[in-house]
Design an enzyme around this catalytic site. Sequence first.
Site, PDB file in Angstrom:
ATOM      1  CB  CYS A 175      -0.957  -0.041   1.195  1.00  0.00           C
ATOM      2  SG  CYS A 175      -2.372   1.053   0.988  1.00  0.00           S
ATOM      3  CG  HIS A 203      -3.462  -3.753   3.362  1.00  0.00           C
ATOM      4  ND1 HIS A 203      -2.393  -3.103   3.938  1.00  0.00           N
ATOM      5  CD2 HIS A 203      -4.183  -2.798   2.738  1.00  0.00           C
ATOM      6  CE1 HIS A 203      -2.470  -1.808   3.684  1.00  0.00           C
ATOM      7  NE2 HIS A 203      -3.550  -1.595   2.950  1.00  0.00           N
ATOM      8  CD  GLU A 242      -0.549  -5.651   5.602  1.00  0.00           C
ATOM      9  OE1 GLU A 242      -0.595  -6.256   4.509  1.00  0.00           O
ATOM     10  OE2 GLU A 242      -0.882  -4.456   5.716  1.00  0.00           O
TER      11      GLU A 242
END
Lengths: 267, 1000
Positions: A98, A229, A231
């Site tokens: 990002c 994302h 994560e």
Amino acid sequence: MTSKAPTVIIPTGFGINCEAETAEAFRRAGGNVQPLHLNDLVQQPGLLARAQILALAGGFSFGDHLGAGRVLANRLRARLAEPLSRFVADGGLVIGICNGFQTMVRLGLLPGGLSSNKLLAKPSASLVDNAHGRFYDGWVTLMVDPNSPCVYTRGMERLEVPVRHGEGRLIVAEQAEQHVVNKHLIPLRYADPETGKATQRFPQNPNGSFQAAAGLCDTTGRLLGLMPHPEAFLYRENHPLWRRSGETDEGAGLRIFINAVEVARRG
Amino acid sequence: MIHRFEIALKDTLDDPRGDATQHQARNFLALGLEKVRTRHVIKFDADLDDAALVALRAALTDPVVEVSALGQLPLPDCDWVITVGFRPGVTDNVGRTAAVFLCDLLKRTPSSWATPPHAFTETLYLIWGAADEAEVRRLASELLANPLIQHIEVQSSADYRAAHVDLSVPRPGDQRRPEAPEIVLPHEDAALLALSRERTLALTLPEMKAIQAQLEQPEVRAQRERVGLPAGPTDLELEVLAQTWSEHCKHKIFNATIHYRDEDGGERTIRSLFHTAITSSTKRLAKKLDWLVSVFHDNAGIVAANKDWNLVFKVETHNSPSALDPYGGSITGIVGVNRDPLGTGIGAELLTNTWGYCFGSPFYQGDIPEGLHHPRRIRDGVHRGVIDGGNQSGIPYSRGFEVFDDRFIGKPLVFCGTVGVLPKTIKGRPTEDKEVRPGDVVVMVGGRIGKDGIHGATFSSEALQKESPSQAVQIGDPITQRMMAEFLIEARDAGLYRTITDNGAGGLSSSVGEMAERAGGAELELEQAPLKYAGLMPWEIIVSEAQERMTLAVPQEDLEALLDLATRREVEATAIGRFTNDGFFRLRYAGQVVGELPLSFLHGGCPLMELDARWEPPQLTVDDEVNARLASTNTSSFLLDMIASLELCSKELTCRQYDHEVKGLSVVKPLTGMRGDVPADATVMRVRHGENWGVVLADAIAPRLSDIDPGLMTRWVFDLAVRRIVAAGGTLGRIAGLDNFCWPDPVQSASTPDGEQKLAGLVRSCDALAEMVEALEVPLISGKDSMKNDSLRGGVKISIPPTLLISTMGWMDDVSQAMDLTPCPGDELIMIGETCGALGGSSALALLHERDGQGWMAPAPRTSGASSRATCKVVETILATGLAHACHAPHAGGLALAALTLSLAANTGVEIDLDALPAADGLGWRRKLFAESSGRFLLSIETEAVDQVVALAAQAGVPAARIGMMTSEQYVVLRAESECVAQVAVSALKERYEEPFRDL
């Protein structure tokens, strides 16, 4: 192959805000994680030489003022250019998620390959306002290009992950388009979950990117930037339909980090 | 020297910001424009040579997508140019970052220049196709800029081309000599009041007189003479007292003595609603619950979620600033409430945010009183502000809601909440500790002080009037705050300070004044305080509400290490005084005492208010009339109108602009269902990576019910806020509540002739709250009241309906047990809890009201804490067996909306048999369908589990029955008296659900 856990440096501060989950992802993947304030890294640039992975986490560095990632990239160029160039030249892995992706693009690291000095290269791509003009938080389906040199997506076909951004529309400079397409530098594309085909339709494609790109890598495959994302999908319960779907115990986003640690371990 | 850079997207690229402007001009202002393009201008006020300017332009420009110029870019063939910049002194976050960018680029520090560089930003809008200048001006002031904080320049393209390059910058500040003159207090009452009004002190006559009396005491006079202070108060002292005694900070109405009389003539006297209703019930519960760590006396309440971790929760409102400048006011609201947990105990980490707004209808067609913004504009600005504030801070949003009622046109309600997490101990010290010792250094951390936010506390304690001060508006800066917050947690863990509090309303006056109470005194050297610009008077320094600041008490021996860490983190920290134990709050400027107030008078000298309250119940419509009116509607189309009402329709596109997943801890997101477009009853998230325990958040609000009785409103809201937690898998006994009262002015006066009734409503609300707290064993851990939600602008008084937001927080050991709303086709639907027929305040009657243009006031649902408790307990047992696929707490819209919600959530049909519903005897099916009875749950379970679930309820004496099922058909079908009474296609439902906000 060495069994030593690769060292992962995650710079923090100035509005970077996904450091905790990025650290958790690398920790679970087997990395030796060092969250480090950017100013401490600038003070001790030698730390970078001893690391194998640099992760530029998501967030709003400097509030996205003057454009997402621009002020952070400017600071890295001004204060860390030399050690960062050497890190990349020595085969270090860099992943930017990002805001980290936006920073890598502004640094000229991605897609790279048009100049010998990657870091000081003029950017040949940009991430601009989403086509619909708004920040969007939602889950997307990504399809992996199996022919991409990207080391992070090896063995993967498809991935469901959240996106959360307002400036994720990839624009590639005309002179770099061929290079990006021919070398398969788009490892991940937004896709229609039903057909598995790349799509420009909102919200499956949240931003209207060039070639429906959700990410971009360099020709070595060791530098990856992506808007979604992974994560944020470390637990089964992160998935919006976790009570209905048969996802495994781990979140599927972890795979990207496991691949990174594996590659770093092999050197 | 000013250097102007202009940056634009290349012509070949779309400009989403310009497109959005064009779109909004059409939708909001009915202005048809051909095209809009935007450009950015950055003006650097810095000494730069040519090489630096070349490098700067290159660095500011993205060669792939942008073009730029030092000076001006050529103007295309547009018709108009609008330039929007900030007024002097208004926070320009991008400008501040641009100055940092310049320093980085040139590898210089700000102090290496004789004058540190500054930067100022502007936006240019190039307009094609507007008819005349008046239209363009309207576009500028009603859509693009707020004249209160921004400077607008409208030029025809010819004028723009002809003019010189604009190198003006809004440089604030002046060269006034700082001083704190005496204010002579006049002896006539009228003159005293005039003084209070002219200085925006919001002090009443008894309060002004109390100050006068204090200063006339001989020992006070003598002491003042000794330190060189005049007999009268200095302007600074008066401002500090006004701020400390403001309704906003002192909660005078909640602490007043109230003589209450009900409709039957029953009378009683209440000495402090706060003590008798709010804290006493929680204190009684504290004997049973072992997890209440700190309630009511810190910035936020603290509870123990398990043996290692405490949770902290606070919800605030930021109504008045959001009315004046929706974006700046609301971003300050969210960034401001973040500082509450950060300033609680010795400082909590920020976990998640919540939001909730009450607005007038964005489609309102009537006249808006002069000086107020249209609700559409308020809504737009408030959303953007809170979105930016939370997203840029990297704190996920857990919950949000919107309520629409045109009585919020006078003052919108903007609720923002934050949950924080605190280890139970750090280095062996309990983290709720709030000790301050004499000798500790007062350190201010974070942003600098400017004139922004001066009089915020006193101003929000008054009705909105035309001349409300523009400085009361601040613009929050999430990045400065994020950097400060990270620094503070690092300093906390290193043990570099003793305690912490935030600078919110009242600024240093409030934060240091409150901490001084713990030590026994404080003295500040105001010339040490870092300022944004020169020219601030000492009183402005002390009461400024400039944002992103915290105050620390630092032991002398840790000061150097603390300041050093701050430097390394690029966070400003400055020692500005010392805590003492001599009983005074003393302020000096350049060595001279400019104010000295005894703490006993500052905190205990404000006279108590004494108020009358008298309750008259409203006239209600006869039941038969309501039945007849309902019977005349077509139920199928009524259902579709209901799902398309502003209150109940989809806000998905708006909600998805709020980041709800950063941190990667989300479990039940704000939007649930198979398509992710239905609001979750409650949200659930992990708190720590690698741990399975989690926090559950919900809330409830129902201002419409207050028209009938704020007491019934309170019971209904409290029950719902608790039920929602249970529906997501939470359990009674592990739920804490927060109260946020937003009331119209309840003090009887010429401009508030119905003050006694409004105050009586408050008493009834507080009574009900105390009962519900004890019945459900859900203690209140924190709360806030905002008591002046009226507008007098344009000669029209608009008062909000009495409003109470109850926010609830539960916690669970294992988030994999959480429930969301993903029912399966084939599931059976079981209603648990009884349906009573009361329709007052319901969505159904609101819809009829809208259609008929006349009010339908009917008896409101009565809520029993005891039966709500019993139902919640049964549902906890059922959910623990794992038999349910989904669990929903019906609310506004009753069973009707619950059925539609399950259909939307499953993306499939629902069948309901109203005859099977456990309900009061003789209730007609329409009442069964639309009544908003509290204490109910709708469960979606497998067929095999039906008998077991019904039996579990029966054992507990709770009514329960199978009332229908989730189908694979694409219709919602309602049956009653053995007939189909309504049928709605799922596709039509979805279409109408998404329709209202599609274009906003």
